[in-house]
Design a protein around this motif. Sequence first.
Motif, short mmCIF file in Angstrom:
data_model
loop_
_atom_site.label_atom_id
_atom_site.label_comp_id
_atom_site.label_asym_id
_atom_site.label_seq_id
_atom_site.Cartn_x
_atom_site.Cartn_y
_atom_site.Cartn_z
N ARG A 1 53.59 -13.57 10.28
CA ARG A 1 52.84 -12.62 9.47
C ARG A 1 51.47 -13.15 9.05
NH1 ARG A 1 55.52 -8.77 6.88
NH2 ARG A 1 53.43 -7.85 6.85
N HIS B 1 52.38 -19.66 3.64
CA HIS B 1 52.66 -19.33 5.03
C HIS B 1 53.94 -18.50 5.19
CE1 HIS B 1 52.89 -19.68 9.34
NE2 HIS B 1 54.09 -20.22 9.25
N ARG B 2 53.82 -17.48 6.07
CA ARG B 2 54.99 -16.69 6.48
C ARG B 2 54.96 -16.58 7.99
NH1 ARG B 2 55.86 -11.25 3.14
NH2 ARG B 2 57.52 -11.14 4.70
N GLU C 1 48.32 -11.85 0.18
CA GLU C 1 49.65 -11.34 -0.17
C GLU C 1 49.65 -9.81 -0.25
OE1 GLU C 1 50.17 -13.59 -3.76
OE2 GLU C 1 51.60 -14.95 -2.81
N THR D 1 52.16 -24.53 8.70
CA THR D 1 53.52 -24.54 8.19
C THR D 1 53.58 -25.51 7.03
OG1 THR D 1 54.07 -26.24 9.83
CG2 THR D 1 54.59 -23.97 10.41
#
Length: 392
Positions: A250, A246-247, A207, A391
């Motif tokens: 990114r 998850h992003r 993060e 995901t």
Amino acid sequence: MRWLRAQLTRADRAAARLTGRRRVLVDARTAMNFAILAPIYERLRRDPRVDVVFTWGSPHAGTEPVASRIYPRAAMKWRRIDLALSADPWDPIELRRCRTRVNFFHGVAGKYDLDSTEQLPIDFGQYDRVGFVNGDRMQRYLAAGIVTRQAAVLVGYPKIDALVNGRYDAAAVHAHLQLEMHRRNAIYAPTWSPASSLHLAGEAIVESLVAAGLNVIVKLHDRSLDASEPKYNDGIDWRARFARLHRPGRIAFVEAADSSPLLAASDLMVTDHSSIGFEFCVLDRPLIVFNAPDLPRIARINPEKISQLRSAARVVHTADEVGPAAIDELRDPGRRADARARIVRDLFYEPGTATDRALRVVYELLDLPLPHLRPLAAIPTVQPSRAASLTP
């Protein structure tokens, strides 16, 4: 029994000569072992005189690249084998009709007493050849009588040859991972251990890197994803944990036997203490070490190797420091170039040419002349089945 064993050995050798083919067994405990040996067995598979088969030590070995010829270890016990290749000396496969064996080391981080010749709980006497990554460890083992001069061979580290020789298309890997193309990539690659940075602050580290504006490739050690024993991951399902984080575009969570394509696509690495950190030094790019205070004791790490890696890295102690430190290191990527160059010089014998030396060892044991093979083509990207963005 000794006489009978000798007669069977002669018969096996005669059979190999009659068929004109040699059988090579590639034995792996984990996916990483396949990656270590891949530069060698991929060349062998192109030789019609050699039959290459594979075994795995557990169902978590990540066998996609060799699934067509892979067998349980027990199935090989009584098969005729001309040469057994391994990259992990801890749990040798039981083979009753094996003519020769060779072991190639699978790392340089000095963990689990592999640098401590006084405490080494492994019998290397069963190997006809032991391929060393660097001269320091080879001299330690020779001086302690762990290997003989006939068995010890200074090979280098075939796994990084493709990386050193620029055989990966970094932009293609970046695109394949579906990461935003205008951002730089950081790879987070901790070692396996409940005392590692992954358990201390893994999600917060990722993060922090994302908040600093970087894409993040999450490459966990395969043992961290192995649920067969609690000691590997303390019972934590890291796939599920990172799926929640998850992003799209990114963060890419990658399960791949070979990390080299991911290193080629990364502008910076964050690790704690693992061979992958030393491997990243061959690219001469910024490295950050997250301090995991209890890891040296738990993983039984050679203190010299800890100091060596940290000499080429920015050391941080909290997850909040990681992102800002990464941006600062990327502003001056040559800051620790001399230390990285020393690591490459000291720990990897003649990088870029190790595969050729390993093949000379293999063909000598097979009693075959070296084939004339065309140079391997460029490797454009990671294999689709071995890389994925999770995901939720």
